[in-house]
Write a protein that holds these residues in place. Structure first.
Motif, PDB file in Angstrom:
ATOM      1  N   SER A  49      47.825  33.382  34.109  1.00 28.31           N
ATOM      2  CA  SER A  49      46.986  32.241  33.735  1.00 28.31           C
ATOM      3  C   SER A  49      46.046  31.888  34.886  1.00 28.31           C
ATOM      4  O   SER A  49      46.247  32.327  36.027  1.00 28.31           O
ATOM      5  N   PRO A  50      45.017  31.060  34.598  1.00 29.53           N
ATOM      6  CA  PRO A  50      44.125  30.611  35.672  1.00 29.53           C
ATOM      7  C   PRO A  50      44.884  29.880  36.784  1.00 29.53           C
ATOM      8  O   PRO A  50      44.582  30.045  37.966  1.00 29.53           O
ATOM      9  N   GLY A  51      45.895  29.102  36.413  1.00 35.71           N
ATOM     10  CA  GLY A  51      46.679  28.371  37.415  1.00 35.71           C
ATOM     11  C   GLY A  51      47.468  29.306  38.320  1.00 35.71           C
ATOM     12  O   GLY A  51      47.567  29.078  39.535  1.00 35.71           O
ATOM     13  N   THR A  52      48.027  30.363  37.743  1.00 36.32           N
ATOM     14  CA  THR A  52      48.775  31.334  38.551  1.00 36.32           C
ATOM     15  C   THR A  52      47.828  32.049  39.509  1.00 36.32           C
ATOM     16  O   THR A  52      48.164  32.261  40.677  1.00 36.32           O
ATOM     17  N   LEU A  53      46.635  32.397  39.037  1.00 29.93           N
ATOM     18  CA  LEU A  53      45.650  33.036  39.914  1.00 29.93           C
ATOM     19  C   LEU A  53      45.267  32.100  41.054  1.00 29.93           C
ATOM     20  O   LEU A  53      45.168  32.518  42.209  1.00 29.93           O
ATOM     21  N   GLN A  54      45.112  30.831  40.743  1.00 37.88           N
ATOM     22  CA  GLN A  54      44.797  29.848  41.779  1.00 37.88           C
ATOM     23  C   GLN A  54      45.932  29.775  42.803  1.00 37.88           C
ATOM     24  O   GLN A  54      45.684  29.724  44.003  1.00 37.88           O
ATOM     25  N   ASN A  55      47.169  29.780  42.334  1.00 39.75           N
ATOM     26  CA  ASN A  55      48.309  29.761  43.260  1.00 39.75           C
ATOM     27  C   ASN A  55      48.334  30.991  44.155  1.00 39.75           C
ATOM     28  O   ASN A  55      48.666  30.896  45.342  1.00 39.75           O
ATOM     29  N   LEU A  56      47.989  32.155  43.599  1.00 34.10           N
ATOM     30  CA  LEU A  56      47.941  33.378  44.410  1.00 34.10           C
ATOM     31  C   LEU A  56      46.871  33.275  45.493  1.00 34.10           C
ATOM     32  O   LEU A  56      47.050  33.780  46.608  1.00 34.10           O
ATOM     33  N   ARG A  57      45.763  32.596  45.189  1.00 27.97           N
ATOM     34  CA  ARG A  57      44.717  32.376  46.197  1.00 27.97           C
ATOM     35  C   ARG A  57      45.196  31.389  47.254  1.00 27.97           C
ATOM     36  O   ARG A  57      45.054  31.626  48.456  1.00 27.97           O
ATOM     37  N   ILE A  58      45.784  30.284  46.810  1.00 26.14           N
ATOM     38  CA  ILE A  58      46.206  29.217  47.722  1.00 26.14           C
ATOM     39  C   ILE A  58      47.269  29.697  48.696  1.00 26.14           C
ATOM     40  O   ILE A  58      47.198  29.424  49.901  1.00 26.14           O
ATOM     41  N   ASN A  59      48.269  30.448  48.188  1.00 21.90           N
ATOM     42  CA  ASN A  59      49.353  30.875  49.083  1.00 21.90           C
ATOM     43  C   ASN A  59      49.029  32.153  49.849  1.00 21.90           C
ATOM     44  O   ASN A  59      49.856  32.665  50.593  1.00 21.90           O
ATOM     45  N   GLY A  60      47.803  32.689  49.662  1.00 22.82           N
ATOM     46  CA  GLY A  60      47.366  33.834  50.447  1.00 22.82           C
ATOM     47  C   GLY A  60      47.832  35.185  49.933  1.00 22.82           C
ATOM     48  O   GLY A  60      47.619  36.202  50.582  1.00 22.82           O
ATOM     49  N   THR A  61      48.449  35.208  48.763  1.00 19.80           N
ATOM     50  CA  THR A  61      48.909  36.476  48.196  1.00 19.80           C
ATOM     51  C   THR A  61      47.728  37.357  47.812  1.00 19.80           C
ATOM     52  O   THR A  61      47.776  38.571  47.963  1.00 19.80           O
ATOM     53  N   LEU A  62      46.659  36.733  47.334  1.00 19.81           N
ATOM     54  CA  LEU A  62      45.490  37.472  46.873  1.00 19.81           C
ATOM     55  C   LEU A  62      44.242  36.907  47.543  1.00 19.81           C
ATOM     56  O   LEU A  62      43.888  35.743  47.334  1.00 19.81           O
ATOM     57  N   SER A  63      43.593  37.725  48.353  1.00 26.47           N
ATOM     58  CA  SER A  63      42.374  37.266  49.023  1.00 26.47           C
ATOM     59  C   SER A  63      41.189  37.379  48.066  1.00 26.47           C
ATOM     60  O   SER A  63      41.234  38.118  47.078  1.00 26.47           O
ATOM     61  N   TYR A  64      40.138  36.637  48.361  1.00 21.84           N
ATOM     62  CA  TYR A  64      38.977  36.598  47.488  1.00 21.84           C
ATOM     63  C   TYR A  64      37.733  36.319  48.307  1.00 21.84           C
ATOM     64  O   TYR A  64      37.799  35.914  49.472  1.00 21.84           O
ATOM     65  N   THR A  65      36.595  36.538  47.670  1.00 23.62           N
ATOM     66  CA  THR A  65      35.304  36.225  48.273  1.00 23.62           C
ATOM     67  C   THR A  65      34.505  35.421  47.266  1.00 23.62           C
ATOM     68  O   THR A  65      34.471  35.765  46.084  1.00 23.62           O
ATOM     69  N   ARG A  66      33.883  34.340  47.741  1.00 23.09           N
ATOM     70  CA  ARG A  66      33.075  33.501  46.861  1.00 23.09           C
ATOM     71  C   ARG A  66      31.602  33.847  47.084  1.00 23.09           C
ATOM     72  O   ARG A  66      31.112  33.832  48.202  1.00 23.09           O
ATOM     73  N   VAL A  67      30.934  34.185  45.992  1.00 25.73           N
ATOM     74  CA  VAL A  67      29.494  34.428  46.024  1.00 25.73           C
ATOM     75  C   VAL A  67      28.887  33.447  45.039  1.00 25.73           C
ATOM     76  O   VAL A  67      29.082  33.569  43.826  1.00 25.73           O
ATOM     77  N   GLY A  68      28.180  32.458  45.588  1.00 27.86           N
ATOM     78  CA  GLY A  68      27.684  31.379  44.744  1.00 27.86           C
ATOM     79  C   GLY A  68      28.879  30.639  44.176  1.00 27.86           C
ATOM     80  O   GLY A  68      29.763  30.211  44.899  1.00 27.86           O
ATOM     81  N   GLY A  69      28.960  30.538  42.859  1.00 28.03           N
ATOM     82  CA  GLY A  69      30.088  29.864  42.228  1.00 28.03           C
ATOM     83  C   GLY A  69      31.116  30.825  41.648  1.00 28.03           C
ATOM     84  O   GLY A  69      32.025  30.408  40.947  1.00 28.03           O
ATOM     85  N   THR A  70      30.967  32.107  41.953  1.00 30.40           N
ATOM     86  CA  THR A  70      31.855  33.116  41.372  1.00 30.40           C
ATOM     87  C   THR A  70      32.806  33.675  42.422  1.00 30.40           C
ATOM     88  O   THR A  70      32.390  33.976  43.536  1.00 30.40           O
ATOM     89  N   LEU A  71      34.082  33.808  42.035  1.00 26.59           N
ATOM     90  CA  LEU A  71      35.074  34.391  42.930  1.00 26.59           C
ATOM     91  C   LEU A  71      35.237  35.869  42.595  1.00 26.59           C
ATOM     92  O   LEU A  71      35.316  36.252  41.428  1.00 26.59           O
ATOM     93  N   TYR A  72      35.288  36.684  43.639  1.00 28.13           N
ATOM     94  CA  TYR A  72      35.485  38.122  43.481  1.00 28.13           C
ATOM     95  C   TYR A  72      36.724  38.550  44.253  1.00 28.13           C
ATOM     96  O   TYR A  72      37.024  38.017  45.331  1.00 28.13           O
ATOM     97  N   TYR A  73      37.439  39.548  43.708  1.00 33.66           N
ATOM     98  CA  TYR A  73      38.678  40.050  44.301  1.00 33.66           C
ATOM     99  C   TYR A  73      38.562  41.556  44.470  1.00 33.66           C
ATOM    100  O   TYR A  73      38.051  42.244  43.586  1.00 33.66           O
TER     101      TYR A  73
END
Length: 86
Positions: A49-73
């Motif tokens: 779910s979107p919430g689980t993906l957010q948790n993976l970002r918050i706890n550092g399990t999954l890194s990401y890059t923000r370009v404008g308003g879009t997140l890329y993995y």
């Protein structure tokens, strides 16, 4: 005419080798196709779910890059999460 007998062990070994080759082909094709995925693609791939993906970002399990308003993995990072089974 020569008769070759195939055992259950032969079939099991063939199955393991075939599955490994298919997995390698899939992984190589996926890597060649895209190296960065958007959030919706990651959620679909990981079946989360979107919430689980957010948790993976918050706890550092999954890194990401923000370009404008879009997140890329990175696809490599997603593979690591898949291999670790979240």
């Amino acid at each position: 005419m020569e008769l070759n007998i195939i055992t259950k062990e032969d079939l099991q070994e063939f199955k393991i080798e075939l599955l490994a080759e298919i997995k390698d082909l899939f992984n190589n094709k996926a890597k060649d196709t895209r190296s960065w995925l958007r959030s919706s693609e990651v959620r679909e791939l990981l079946k989360i779910s979107p919430g689980t993906l957010q948790n993976l970002r918050i706890n550092g399990t999954l890194s990401y890059t923000r370009v404008g308003g879009t997140l890329y993995y990175k696809y490599e990072d997603i593979e690591t999460v898949l291999n670790n089974k979240i």
